[in-house]
Design an enzyme around this catalytic site. Sequence first.
Site, PDB file in Angstrom:
ATOM      1  N   SER A 163      84.510  24.462  53.774  1.00 14.90           N
ATOM      2  CA  SER A 163      85.280  24.690  52.485  1.00 14.90           C
ATOM      3  C   SER A 163      85.075  25.727  51.901  1.00 14.90           C
ATOM      4  CB  SER A 163      85.661  23.194  51.849  1.00 14.90           C
ATOM      5  OG  SER A 163      86.786  23.432  51.018  1.00 14.90           O
ATOM      6  N   ASP A 255      95.701  21.960  58.229  1.00 20.79           N
ATOM      7  CA  ASP A 255      95.188  22.429  56.933  1.00 20.79           C
ATOM      8  C   ASP A 255      95.704  23.479  56.305  1.00 20.79           C
ATOM      9  OD1 ASP A 255      93.313  23.258  54.958  1.00 20.79           O
ATOM     10  OD2 ASP A 255      91.591  23.679  56.168  1.00 20.79           O
ATOM     11  N   HIS A 285      92.118  19.342  56.549  1.00 23.14           N
ATOM     12  CA  HIS A 285      90.849  19.847  55.917  1.00 23.14           C
ATOM     13  C   HIS A 285      89.761  18.724  55.621  1.00 23.14           C
ATOM     14  CE1 HIS A 285      89.314  23.079  53.586  1.00 23.14           C
ATOM     15  NE2 HIS A 285      88.991  21.967  52.460  1.00 23.14           N
TER      16      HIS A 285
END
Length: 314
Positions: A163, A255, A285
């Site tokens: 991320s 995502d 995600h």
Amino acid sequence: MPNIRPDAKAYLDALAKQPRPPMNAQTIAMIRQIPPEQLAVMMTQAEFPVGDIAVDQKFTMDGPGGPMDLRLFDARKDRAPGPALVFYHGGGFVVGSIATHAGLAAEIARQLDVPVISVEYRLAPEHKWPAANDDAEAAARWVAANGAKLGRDITGLVLCGDSAGGTLTLTTTLALRDKPANVPVQLAIALYPMADGSRVYPSNTAFADGYGLDSTDAKFYNEAYAPDVNSPRHSALLADLKGFAPTVLATASLDPLRDSGRAFVGKLAQAGVPVSFYEAEGTIHGFATFRKAIPSAQNDLARIMVLAKALMDK
């Protein structure tokens, strides 16, 4: 409805019944009062603990904004000369820590059979852009130069993160391409990174809410870190990618950040960079840190590590 795995749907359904508090200044102030180890225990509802690991050792380095914590995970006590992996945790540049991502860092150490050094970089909103970038780059340079302090003979670097940490992986790989460290970057592994914040992609809209990374939280993260979205030090896609390190990039099909990751892979390929792309179909995600709550994510991580090993061995 897009295709979604049963275990990912069960996780999202549970989240909908007991939603997390929205990310805002008040929530962050509360989170800052919780010791990192306690946050890590809270993470264990969704993520595995560190597990069996031969070395789990803390270090401190001098960073751009003061002392920085590092934590070494290694599946072997004694190791021949070889690469070391520098790991950057996710959390929107606002939350997350070495402690919250210790399970993932240890699992990568086991699966790739390399020492993993996890980095405690400065967080927003207390520290705006480019503080995290500066810390990420400084940590990679420190690891490259300080193998002896870590008890390892380091011949190269692997940069890795999830991320926001995936974003830092891309920007740090660029920084070390342009001004090399003591040892070369052999590989970048970016798990569902934000590769381009300068524009809105279709996936940003399609999966804006109800898929784990909601638009209100994403908006807060961006406002808190306050990056220049048109700078390659945040939106790595905007850089010339020639000479970028070989890369493994993973996305999740549900995502909001998916399309910027896909675009980055395409631009790497056009630049002639060796790249392996993995899209985790039907999941969300953050899957690599939800391996307990979304059991299929363990298989996704294993597949990504197989791709990483293949590129490392070339």
